[in-house]
Scaffold this motif. Structure first.
Motif, PDB file in Angstrom:
ATOM      1  N   LYS A   1      44.280  65.929  41.818  1.00 44.50           N
ATOM      2  CA  LYS A   1      45.666  66.770  40.828  1.00 44.50           C
ATOM      3  C   LYS A   1      45.859  67.509  42.297  1.00 44.50           C
ATOM      4  O   LYS A   1      46.844  67.773  42.777  1.00 44.50           O
ATOM      5  N   GLN A   2      44.439  68.430  43.132  1.00 50.32           N
ATOM      6  CA  GLN A   2      45.379  69.079  44.101  1.00 50.32           C
ATOM      7  C   GLN A   2      45.836  68.124  45.134  1.00 50.32           C
ATOM      8  O   GLN A   2      46.340  69.101  45.801  1.00 50.32           O
ATOM      9  N   ILE A   3      45.121  67.294  45.491  1.00 49.56           N
ATOM     10  CA  ILE A   3      45.610  66.042  46.739  1.00 49.56           C
ATOM     11  C   ILE A   3      47.256  65.513  46.488  1.00 49.56           C
ATOM     12  O   ILE A   3      47.598  65.559  47.094  1.00 49.56           O
ATOM     13  N   SER A   4      47.588  65.369  45.204  1.00 51.18           N
ATOM     14  CA  SER A   4      48.794  65.069  44.740  1.00 51.18           C
ATOM     15  C   SER A   4      49.954  66.425  44.625  1.00 51.18           C
ATOM     16  O   SER A   4      51.167  65.821  45.378  1.00 51.18           O
ATOM     17  N   SER A   5      49.252  67.595  44.595  1.00 46.82           N
ATOM     18  CA  SER A   5      50.076  68.870  44.165  1.00 46.82           C
ATOM     19  C   SER A   5      50.371  68.977  45.791  1.00 46.82           C
ATOM     20  O   SER A   5      51.864  69.173  46.425  1.00 46.82           O
ATOM     21  N   SER A   6      49.569  68.799  46.738  1.00 46.11           N
ATOM     22  CA  SER A   6      49.488  68.686  48.579  1.00 46.11           C
ATOM     23  C   SER A   6      51.079  67.711  48.525  1.00 46.11           C
ATOM     24  O   SER A   6      51.158  67.931  50.098  1.00 46.11           O
TER      25      SER A   6
END
Length: 220
Positions: free
Chosen positions: A89-94
């Motif tokens: 989720k963090q990677i996708s958000s970035s």
């Protein structure tokens, strides 16, 4: 320990290790390569969730003492899966933030007056269709989870009924043993009674004969 559970466990550990490596590599990428890696991660997460559900169903169908141990391990795997989801989720958000920045730069370079009312309408329709599709996927996922919970509940009920049947079978077996022992005791008692009757009959016969002989010699 269940061999089926161990098989699911091995598959999950392999998936988890692979997803962790992909998360590390995805965080170093950008653009289309990052999007492709994120797609692979989402597919891997779905497979990992499927393994978790299979392990949960298998663990709940086993004996209580084994089930408790396996469910404890399963909680650790669920925690590991949640951590992986957070990383993705963090990677996708970035990635979304980067895409938004790129879009803003492109739109800044374009003439704002070029966007017509028709284009805005198409954009709104596309957004609405996307929202409807997301809602349908969310509803389908909810139904799937409810079905799995129902399956787990049915397995638990069947396991309890199995335990009850095994207990009843053991009780009946004990009753059969007691009946067999009682039958043997009654048979032995009956034999002794018959034997005692014969002994008493013989004694009475001897006494009668002795009395007859005594009377005979006295009267002679």
């Amino acid at each position: 320990m269940s061999e089926v559970f161990e098989g699911y466990e091995r598959q999950y550990c392999e998936l988890s290790a692979g997803l962790s490596k992909k998360c590390t590599s995805a965080s170093l990428l950008d653009g289309e390569q990052k999007k492709q890696k994120l797609s692979e991660l989402k597919v891997g997460l779905e497979e990992a969730e499927s393994m978790i559900r299979k392990m949960d169903l298998e663990a709940r169908s086993l004996q209580p003492n084994v089930k408790a141990v396996l469910l404890a391990k399963l909680r650790e795997y669920k925690s590991d899966l949640n951590n992986l989801k957070s990383q993705v989720k963090q990677i996708s958000s970035s990635n979304l933030n980067q895409a938004a920045r790129d879009e803003l730069l492109e739109s800044g370079m374009a003439d704002a007056t070029a966007v017509s009312a028709d284009q805005k309408a198409r954009l709104l329709m596309s957004t609405e269709r996307l929202n409807k599709t997301s809602n349908r996927v969310r509803d389908g996922r909810k139904i799937m989870l409810e079905t799995e919970e129902l399956g787990v509940s049915i397995l638990q009920d069947l396991n309890q009924q199995r335990q009850s049947l095994l207990h009843a079978h053991g009780t009946l077996h004990a009753v059969d043993d007691n009946i067999g022992k009682s039958k043997k005791i009654l048979t032995n008692m009956s034999r002794r009674m018959i034997r005692n009757k014969w002994i008493i009959g013989c004694i009475v016969s001897v006494l009668v004969v002795a009395i007859i002989l005594i009377l005979y010699y006295k009267l002679k």
